[in-house]
Design a protein around this motif. Structure first.
Motif, PDB file in Angstrom:
ATOM      1  N   SER A   4      -4.194 -44.017  36.637  1.00 22.91           N
ATOM      2  CA  SER A   4      -4.632 -42.669  36.304  1.00 22.91           C
ATOM      3  C   SER A   4      -4.623 -41.765  37.532  1.00 22.91           C
ATOM      4  CB  SER A   4      -6.038 -42.701  35.701  1.00 22.91           C
ATOM      5  OG  SER A   4      -6.477 -41.394  35.397  1.00 22.91           O
ATOM      6  N   LEU A   5      -4.123 -40.559  37.343  1.00 17.64           N
ATOM      7  CA  LEU A   5      -4.129 -39.530  38.374  1.00 17.64           C
ATOM      8  C   LEU A   5      -5.079 -38.409  37.946  1.00 17.64           C
ATOM      9  CD1 LEU A   5      -0.278 -39.487  38.991  1.00 17.64           C
ATOM     10  CD2 LEU A   5      -2.015 -40.595  40.415  1.00 17.64           C
ATOM     11  N   ASP A   6      -5.123 -37.324  38.714  1.00 21.90           N
ATOM     12  CA  ASP A   6      -6.002 -36.204  38.391  1.00 21.90           C
ATOM     13  C   ASP A   6      -5.570 -35.568  37.069  1.00 21.90           C
ATOM     14  OD1 ASP A   6      -7.953 -34.289  38.603  1.00 21.90           O
ATOM     15  OD2 ASP A   6      -6.891 -33.100  40.116  1.00 21.90           O
ATOM     16  N   GLY A   7      -6.533 -35.069  36.303  1.00 23.44           N
ATOM     17  CA  GLY A   7      -6.222 -34.479  35.004  1.00 23.44           C
ATOM     18  C   GLY A   7      -6.816 -33.102  34.855  1.00 23.44           C
ATOM     19  N   GLY A   8      -7.168 -32.731  33.605  1.00 20.65           N
ATOM     20  CA  GLY A   8      -7.714 -31.404  33.347  1.00 20.65           C
ATOM     21  C   GLY A   8      -6.723 -30.320  33.713  1.00 20.65           C
ATOM     22  N   GLY A   9      -7.203 -29.284  34.405  1.00 19.72           N
ATOM     23  CA  GLY A   9      -6.336 -28.183  34.808  1.00 19.72           C
ATOM     24  C   GLY A   9      -5.272 -28.561  35.810  1.00 19.72           C
ATOM     25  N   SER A  10      -5.406 -29.741  36.419  1.00 18.48           N
ATOM     26  CA  SER A  10      -4.401 -30.185  37.392  1.00 18.48           C
ATOM     27  C   SER A  10      -3.160 -30.785  36.724  1.00 18.48           C
ATOM     28  CB  SER A  10      -5.002 -31.227  38.339  1.00 18.48           C
ATOM     29  OG  SER A  10      -6.063 -30.694  39.090  1.00 18.48           O
ATOM     30  N   VAL A  31       0.267 -42.875  46.558  1.00 16.60           N
ATOM     31  CA  VAL A  31      -0.684 -41.818  46.253  1.00 16.60           C
ATOM     32  C   VAL A  31      -1.887 -42.437  45.551  1.00 16.60           C
ATOM     33  CG1 VAL A  31       0.335 -41.268  43.984  1.00 16.60           C
ATOM     34  CG2 VAL A  31      -0.882 -39.478  45.258  1.00 16.60           C
ATOM     35  N   GLY A  32      -3.066 -41.834  45.722  1.00 18.51           N
ATOM     36  CA  GLY A  32      -4.301 -42.401  45.201  1.00 18.51           C
ATOM     37  C   GLY A  32      -4.592 -42.048  43.756  1.00 18.51           C
ATOM     38  N   GLY A  33      -5.557 -42.763  43.187  1.00 15.77           N
ATOM     39  CA  GLY A  33      -5.995 -42.617  41.805  1.00 15.77           C
ATOM     40  C   GLY A  33      -6.782 -43.864  41.451  1.00 15.77           C
ATOM     41  N   TYR A  34      -6.631 -44.378  40.214  1.00 13.42           N
ATOM     42  CA  TYR A  34      -7.280 -45.655  39.899  1.00 13.42           C
ATOM     43  C   TYR A  34      -6.522 -46.382  38.786  1.00 13.42           C
ATOM     44  CZ  TYR A  34      -9.658 -42.963  36.173  1.00 13.42           C
ATOM     45  OH  TYR A  34      -9.951 -42.152  35.105  1.00 13.42           O
ATOM     46  N   PRO A  35      -6.518 -47.725  38.823  1.00  9.04           N
ATOM     47  CA  PRO A  35      -5.765 -48.515  37.844  1.00  9.04           C
ATOM     48  C   PRO A  35      -6.414 -48.512  36.466  1.00  9.04           C
ATOM     49  CG  PRO A  35      -6.963 -49.954  39.336  1.00  9.04           C
ATOM     50  CD  PRO A  35      -7.153 -48.563  39.854  1.00  9.04           C
ATOM     51  N   ILE A  36      -5.562 -48.460  35.421  1.00 10.89           N
ATOM     52  CA  ILE A  36      -6.065 -48.485  34.047  1.00 10.89           C
ATOM     53  C   ILE A  36      -5.336 -49.519  33.185  1.00 10.89           C
ATOM     54  CG2 ILE A  36      -6.871 -46.108  34.088  1.00 10.89           C
ATOM     55  CD1 ILE A  36      -4.330 -45.297  32.585  1.00 10.89           C
ATOM     56  N   LEU A  37      -4.382 -50.232  33.771  1.00  3.20           N
ATOM     57  CA  LEU A  37      -3.651 -51.261  33.037  1.00  3.20           C
ATOM     58  C   LEU A  37      -3.114 -52.265  34.047  1.00  3.20           C
ATOM     59  CD1 LEU A  37      -2.742 -51.723  30.014  1.00  3.20           C
ATOM     60  CD2 LEU A  37      -0.566 -50.656  30.655  1.00  3.20           C
ATOM     61  N   SER A  38      -3.368 -53.551  33.794  1.00  2.00           N
ATOM     62  CA  SER A  38      -2.892 -54.602  34.695  1.00  2.00           C
ATOM     63  C   SER A  38      -2.438 -55.792  33.860  1.00  2.00           C
ATOM     64  CB  SER A  38      -4.002 -55.024  35.665  1.00  2.00           C
ATOM     65  OG  SER A  38      -3.573 -56.070  36.506  1.00  2.00           O
ATOM     66  N   GLY A  39      -1.173 -56.196  34.033  1.00  2.00           N
ATOM     67  CA  GLY A  39      -0.652 -57.289  33.224  1.00  2.00           C
ATOM     68  C   GLY A  39      -0.745 -56.988  31.745  1.00  2.00           C
ATOM     69  N   SER A  40      -0.500 -55.727  31.384  1.00  2.28           N
ATOM     70  CA  SER A  40      -0.555 -55.236  29.998  1.00  2.28           C
ATOM     71  C   SER A  40      -1.966 -55.198  29.414  1.00  2.28           C
ATOM     72  CB  SER A  40       0.345 -56.084  29.078  1.00  2.28           C
ATOM     73  OG  SER A  40       1.694 -56.034  29.510  1.00  2.28           O
ATOM     74  N   THR A  41      -2.978 -55.395  30.264  1.00  7.72           N
ATOM     75  CA  THR A  41      -4.367 -55.425  29.789  1.00  7.72           C
ATOM     76  C   THR A  41      -5.206 -54.391  30.532  1.00  7.72           C
ATOM     77  OG1 THR A  41      -4.180 -57.797  29.351  1.00  7.72           O
ATOM     78  CG2 THR A  41      -6.406 -56.873  29.482  1.00  7.72           C
ATOM     79  N   PRO A  42      -5.946 -53.537  29.819  1.00  9.03           N
ATOM     80  CA  PRO A  42      -6.833 -52.583  30.497  1.00  9.03           C
ATOM     81  C   PRO A  42      -8.012 -53.306  31.129  1.00  9.03           C
ATOM     82  CG  PRO A  42      -7.138 -52.447  28.124  1.00  9.03           C
ATOM     83  CD  PRO A  42      -5.975 -53.375  28.353  1.00  9.03           C
ATOM     84  N   PRO A  43      -8.532 -52.816  32.249  1.00 11.48           N
ATOM     85  CA  PRO A  43      -9.689 -53.463  32.873  1.00 11.48           C
ATOM     86  C   PRO A  43     -10.936 -53.327  32.007  1.00 11.48           C
ATOM     87  CG  PRO A  43      -9.196 -51.387  33.956  1.00 11.48           C
ATOM     88  CD  PRO A  43      -8.073 -51.638  33.006  1.00 11.48           C
ATOM     89  N   ALA A  44     -11.841 -54.260  32.149  1.00 14.40           N
ATOM     90  CA  ALA A  44     -13.100 -54.208  31.400  1.00 14.40           C
ATOM     91  C   ALA A  44     -13.865 -52.945  31.775  1.00 14.40           C
ATOM     92  CB  ALA A  44     -13.940 -55.445  31.711  1.00 14.40           C
ATOM     93  N   GLY A  45     -14.467 -52.320  30.783  1.00 14.69           N
ATOM     94  CA  GLY A  45     -15.287 -51.147  31.038  1.00 14.69           C
ATOM     95  C   GLY A  45     -14.531 -49.843  31.098  1.00 14.69           C
ATOM     96  N   LEU A  46     -13.230 -49.836  30.754  1.00 11.97           N
ATOM     97  CA  LEU A  46     -12.456 -48.598  30.772  1.00 11.97           C
ATOM     98  C   LEU A  46     -13.008 -47.646  29.704  1.00 11.97           C
ATOM     99  CD1 LEU A  46     -10.013 -47.744  32.482  1.00 11.97           C
ATOM    100  CD2 LEU A  46      -8.558 -48.318  30.540  1.00 11.97           C
ATOM    101  N   ASP A  47     -13.240 -46.399  30.090  1.00  5.30           N
ATOM    102  CA  ASP A  47     -13.905 -45.457  29.191  1.00  5.30           C
ATOM    103  C   ASP A  47     -13.099 -45.188  27.922  1.00  5.30           C
ATOM    104  OD1 ASP A  47     -16.097 -43.345  28.808  1.00  5.30           O
ATOM    105  OD2 ASP A  47     -14.250 -42.204  28.526  1.00  5.30           O
ATOM    106  N   ALA A  48     -13.773 -45.261  26.782  1.00  4.23           N
ATOM    107  CA  ALA A  48     -13.126 -45.019  25.484  1.00  4.23           C
ATOM    108  C   ALA A  48     -13.858 -43.927  24.707  1.00  4.23           C
ATOM    109  CB  ALA A  48     -13.100 -46.310  24.673  1.00  4.23           C
ATOM    110  N   SER A  49     -14.620 -43.087  25.409  1.00  6.26           N
ATOM    111  CA  SER A  49     -15.423 -42.081  24.711  1.00  6.26           C
ATOM    112  C   SER A  49     -15.106 -40.647  25.101  1.00  6.26           C
ATOM    113  CB  SER A  49     -16.910 -42.353  24.933  1.00  6.26           C
ATOM    114  OG  SER A  49     -17.223 -42.295  26.313  1.00  6.26           O
ATOM    115  N   VAL A  50     -14.716 -40.392  26.355  1.00  4.61           N
ATOM    116  CA  VAL A  50     -14.492 -39.029  26.827  1.00  4.61           C
ATOM    117  C   VAL A  50     -13.008 -38.691  26.750  1.00  4.61           C
ATOM    118  CG1 VAL A  50     -14.738 -37.425  28.744  1.00  4.61           C
ATOM    119  CG2 VAL A  50     -16.475 -39.184  28.368  1.00  4.61           C
ATOM    120  N   SER A  51     -12.666 -37.711  25.923  1.00  8.88           N
ATOM    121  CA  SER A  51     -11.275 -37.271  25.785  1.00  8.88           C
ATOM    122  C   SER A  51     -11.018 -36.063  26.684  1.00  8.88           C
ATOM    123  CB  SER A  51     -10.971 -36.908  24.332  1.00  8.88           C
ATOM    124  OG  SER A  51     -11.095 -38.035  23.491  1.00  8.88           O
ATOM    125  N   ALA A  52      -9.841 -36.022  27.288  1.00  6.19           N
ATOM    126  CA  ALA A  52      -9.492 -34.920  28.181  1.00  6.19           C
ATOM    127  C   ALA A  52      -7.985 -34.898  28.384  1.00  6.19           C
ATOM    128  CB  ALA A  52     -10.200 -35.077  29.527  1.00  6.19           C
TER     129      ALA A  52
END
Length: 409
Positions: free
Chosen positions: A367-373, A298-319
Motif C-alpha cells: 500500500s502507498l499513500d491514498g486519498g487526495g494523493s 519507496v516506502g509504504g506497507y505490505p498488504i499481501l505476502s505469498g498471496s495471503t494478506p497479513p493478520a489484522g489488515l483493516d476491513a472496515s475503513v473504505s477510501a
C-alpha cells in the motif's frame, strides 16, 4: 487535508463518455475482483493500462491499473521525486521531467505541522527511498509517520522496490550509518529524515533540499505531536572537517560534498564537543537481509505476502487508495490506483485492495499513500507527455513527495 471540488457534473459527463466509448468495463467484487472483461491498451512495449468498475462493500468504485513487464529488458521502474527529499510535486510533472511513460504516487509524507507552530512541513516521505541505486533517505520512527495506522507487525522501514537482479519485491531497509571522529565511531540515527529518534544524531546532505531541518528535532519516539526538543545542536562538515556549529538546526541548500549533522538531547551533547577543523567521517547506506542492492525503492506497507494478506489488515475503513502488486516471481508489476471522482470516492478497504491485487494475479501487495494523493498517469498513444488517468479526489493533482515511474528505452 483540504478537498477542492472540480465540478461533479464535469466528472459525470467525462465518465459517461468513457462508458459510451466502451473503455470502461464492469466488474464485481465477491471477496476478490474480477475484471476479465476489461480491455488493456498499450502505453509502450511491455506496459499496458486498463480501467474498470469494481463493486465493493461501500459501493461502486473505479480502478485504474498499469501492468509492467519487467521481463522486457527495455522496461524498468524508478523513483519519481522532485530532485530533493524535502520537496513536493505533481506525479505528472515528475514523470514528464524524468521522461517516464507512466507512473503513480508513492509514499506517505510530512504534509502538515499544525501541532508545531512555526515549524515548516517538509514534504519529505516517511519511509526509505532509493533512486538510481543511491540511498536518498532512511525511515522515520514508527510513531512519527503520517498516514493510517500500520497493520500489526509492520513498520516504517518497509519498501517496495526492484533489486539488482531486476525483480520487484517487498522488503525492509534499515539504516547502516556512522560518523567517526577522534577515533570514535558513533551510530547515525537517521539520514535526510523529517523526524529523528530521541537522543540521536542525524545526517543531512545535498539530497535533502533547502527546507529547515528543525522538524527533525520535533516529536518523540512515541508521539508525533509532542513538542520540539529544547536541546539541539548542529555541526556542518565540509570535505571531512567541521566548518561551523550552531545551537539550533538551520535551513538552506546544502552543497554537494557537505554534510550537516543534527543532534537532539544526548545526540546534541555529543555534537557540542566538536570544534572547527576537527576531522569527521560520515558513512551510511540502506541494508536488507534479503537483497544486497536496490536500483529503486519507496516506502509504504505490505498488504499481501505469498498471496495471503497479513493478520489484522483493516476491513472496515473504505477510501481512495494507491497500491502495488507483484506477480510472476517479481517480473510483473501492477500499479493500482482508485478514482477519486465523486461517484466513486467511497473506495476500498485495505483488505479489499489486497483482494483486488490478488485477483489481478499478484502474490505480493504493498500500500502507498491514498486519498487526495492517489494519482495514476500514462502517456496516450503517440504522445510524449503523460496525462492523469484517474480523477484525484482533491479535484486536481496533489503535490506529493515521490512516486513510482515506468521507464522504457
Amino acid at each position: 487535508m483540504t478537498r477542492h471540488q472540480n465540478g461533479s457534473g464535469v466528472r459525470r459527463r467525462s465518465l459517461s463518455l468513457l462508458v459510451a466509448l466502451g473503455t470502461v468495463a464492469g466488474a464485481t467484487f465477491a471477496g476478490a475482483a474480477t475484471a476479465d472483461a476489461a480491455t488493456w491498451t498499450t502505453v509502450a512495449a511491455g506496459v499496458a493500462y486498463r480501467q474498470y468498475d469494481l463493486q465493493a462493500a461501500a459501493g461502486k468504485t473505479h480502478v485504474h491499473v498499469l501492468s509492467v513487464d519487467l521481463a522486457n529488458t527495455h522496461v524498468r521502474l524508478g523513483l519519481l521525486y522532485p530532485g530533493a527529499v524535502a520537496a513536493r510535486s505533481g506525479v505528472s510533472t515528475m514523470a514528464n521531467k524524468q521522461k517516464a511513460v507512466a507512473g503513480i504516487n508513492g509514499d506517505f509524507f510530512n504534509i502538515s505541522e499544525v501541532q508545531h507552530p512555526g515549524v515548516t512541513a517538509t514534504g519529505a516521505s516517511v519511509g526509505p527511498a532509493i533512486a538510481n541505486g543511491k540511498a536518498l533517505k532512511s525511515a522515520v520512527p514508527n510513531a512519527q509517520r503520517f498516514g493510517p495506522e500500520l497493520p500489526p507487525g509492520t513498520n516504517t522501514r518497509a519498501v517496495v522496490g526492484v533489486g539488482a537482479d531486476g525483480k520487484a519485491r517487498v522488503d525492509s531497509l534499515s539504516l547502516n550509518g556512522t560518523f567517526t571522529t577522534v577515533g570514535r565511531r558513533l551510530p547515525l540515527g537517521g539520514v535526510n529524515q523529517y523526524a529523528l529518534p530521541e537522543n540521536s544524531v542525524g545526517a543531512f546532505t545535498s539530497d535533502w533540499g533547502s527546507v529547515s531541518r528543525k522538524r527533525a528535532t520535533c516529536g518523540t519516539d512515541t508521539e508525533r505531536a509532542a513538542a520540539c526538543s529544547t536541546s539541539t545542536y548542529e555541526v556542518t562538515v565540509k570535505k571531512g572537517r567541521v566548518v561551523s556549529t550552531s545551537a539550533t538546526p538551520g535551513s538552506g541548500a546544502i552543497a554537494v560534498g557537505t554534510t550537516v549533522l543534527v543532534g537532539r538531547e544526548a545526540g546534541a551533547q555529543r555534537l557540542r564537543k566538536f570544534v572547527k577543523g576537527q576531522r569527521v567521517a560520515v558513512r551510511y547506506g540502506l541494508t536488507s537481509a534479503s537483497q544486497p542492492a536496490y536500483s529503486f525503492a519507496v516506502g509504504g506497507y505490505p498488504i499481501l505476502s505469498g498471496s495471503t494478506p497479513p493478520a489484522g489488515l483493516d476491513a472496515s475503513v473504505s477510501a481512495v487508495r494507491t497500491a502495488v502488486g507483484i506477480a510472476a516471481g517479481g517480473k510483473r508489476v501492477f500499479l493500482f490506483a482508485l478514482d477519486g471522482a465523486t461517484a466513486y470516492r467511497r473506495g476500498l478497504t485495505i483488505a479489499e485492495v489486497a483482494a483486488a491485487l490478488k485477483s489481478l494475479g499478484a502474490t505480493e501487495g504493498f500500500s502507498l499513500d491514498g486519498g487526495g494523493s492517489s494519482t495514476l498517469v500514462a502517456r496516450p498513444a503517440g504522445a510524449t507527455k503523460v496525462t492523469v488517468r484517474n480523477h484525484p479526489s482533491d479535484g486536481s493533482e496533489r503535490p506529493v513527495s515521490n512516486g513510482i515511474g515506468v521507464f522504457t528505452k
